[in-house]
Design a protein around this motif. Structure first.
Motif, PDB file in Angstrom:
ATOM      1  N   PRO A  55       0.795  -1.221   0.000  1.00 15.51           N
ATOM      2  CA  PRO A  55       0.000   0.000   0.000  1.00 15.51           C
ATOM      3  C   PRO A  55       0.836   1.285   0.000  1.00 15.51           C
ATOM      4  N   SER A  60       6.934   2.236  -1.631  1.00 15.12           N
ATOM      5  CA  SER A  60       6.604   1.692  -2.954  1.00 15.12           C
ATOM      6  C   SER A  60       7.326   2.446  -4.078  1.00 15.12           C
ATOM      7  N   THR A  61       7.562   3.748  -3.899  1.00 10.67           N
ATOM      8  CA  THR A  61       8.252   4.501  -4.956  1.00 10.67           C
ATOM      9  C   THR A  61       9.722   4.122  -5.022  1.00 10.67           C
TER      10      THR A  61
END
Ligand code: A3P
Length: 325
Positions: A55, A60-61
């Motif tokens: 999430p 995540s980047t």
């Protein structure tokens, strides 16, 4: 023989089959009959084989950036409307159809880089996403990244505040997370958006209802932050990609940024922008205690889920579940 006009007939059909009102895209190339009528100018061989689902606020980047450095992997082309994330499966972009999605994975991509991937961090907790993703990409490898859900919630609150969210700017983090069901709706909505994605086991079960556990890789986001090369090493094995890249050579710790960044030669680094690795005050003790209690049943369920599918329980989860602090 009499029939209703086409529109009336369609209305009648969808009254009888309301579950079919929303389309569910499958891969047209999977069926020879579809391939025969599929236009010569269309393609589907470049559909992503790897999905990073988030999430949000778990790193995540950073993961996306590290993956994009691998010569065997190619991310989608950038989208002018949604920044780097396509957000196809979880919102109205899905209704723009398969052509819209495929345009971000043009056919010439497969020449040099056989494996395409996509990262949209809101996929993790999107209601319809696992089912939609599986209908189109049944063989995809799915990557989730998890950090302590309390830290994730706090980071998300800081993120939304710095994007000028009026409600977040009106209420402290503690007020948001402790808002009860008699609080004003905008505050309750913000609380839900802040806290719900951290109920990891609930969402992972939904993914596991569609995909086999062998297709799911769960990254410890705290490790990605402190030892990214080790995480990328394991990930390459999971993805079965070659050549095997030593990320120790590609990444370098930047003391000014306080994170690992891309090494760009001459001892220089290229780091993620200011919005990744923000500087903000530590979480208040009372919020941290509240969240530890709040997430205990979800974290317990996560721990059981990880054991069930044969995964290591990360240190942050052990810490969150410990009785101290
Ligand atoms: P903070 O800004 O709260 O520190 P996402 O990309 O999913 O939105 O996650 C953002 C978070 O990634 C940041 O949250 C940061 O802590 C974390 N992160 C992990 N590795 C990073 C890296 N190498 N560079 C920058 N941020 C990183």
């Amino acid at each position: 023989l009499a029939s209703a006009p086409p529109l009336a007939l369609a209305d009648k059909y969808f009254q009888l089959r309301p579950d079919e009102l929303n389309p569910l895209w499958g891969n047209p190339c999977d069926d020879i009959r579809h391939r025969r009528i599929w236009s010569k100018s269309k393609w589907c061989g470049t559909l992503p084989r790897v999905l990073v689902i988030g999430p949000q606020k778990t790193g995540s980047t950073a993961l996306y950036t590290f993956l994009a450095m691998h010569p065997a992997l190619a991310p989608n082309l950038p989208s002018p409307s949604t920044y780097e994330e396509l957000q196809f499966f979880n919102n109205n972009n899905y209704l723009k159809g398969l052509d819209w999605y495929l345009n971000f994975f043009p056919p010439n991509m497969s020449n040099s880089t056989p494996i395409t991937f996509e990262k949209s961090a809101t996929y993790f907790d999107g209601d319809l996403v696992p089912r939609r993703a599986h209908a189109l990409l049944p063989n995809a490898k799915i990557i989730a990244i998890l950090i302590s859900p309390s830290k994730r919630a706090y980071s998300w609150y800081q993120h939304i505040r710095s994007h000028g969210d009026a409600v977040a700017n009106n209420y402290t983090f503690h007020t948001v997370i402790t808002a009860n069901d008699s609080a004003p709706k905008p505050l309750r909505d913000l609380r839900n958006r802040c806290l719900n994605p951290g109920k990891y086991s609930h969402y992972l079960e939904r993914w596991l209802a569609e995909y086999s556990s062998h297709q799911l890789h769960i990254i410890d986001g705290s490790l990605l932050r402190s030892e990214p090369a080790a995480v990328m090493n394991t990930l390459q094995k999971f993805l079965k990609i070659s050549p095997h890249i030593d990320y120790n050579k590609l990444l370098k710790y930047d003391p000014k940024k306080g994170f690992f960044c891309q090494a760009v030669g001459n001892d220089r680094t290229k780091c993620l922008g200011k919005s990744k690795g923000r500087i903000y005050p530590p979480m208040e003790e009372r919020s941290s205690k509240f969240l530890k209690r709040y997430y205990t049943p979800h974290n317990t369920a996560l721990s059981k889920l990880l054991v069930r599918i044969g995964r290591t329980v990360p240190q942050w989860l052990k810490d969150d579940l410990s009785s101290n602090g």
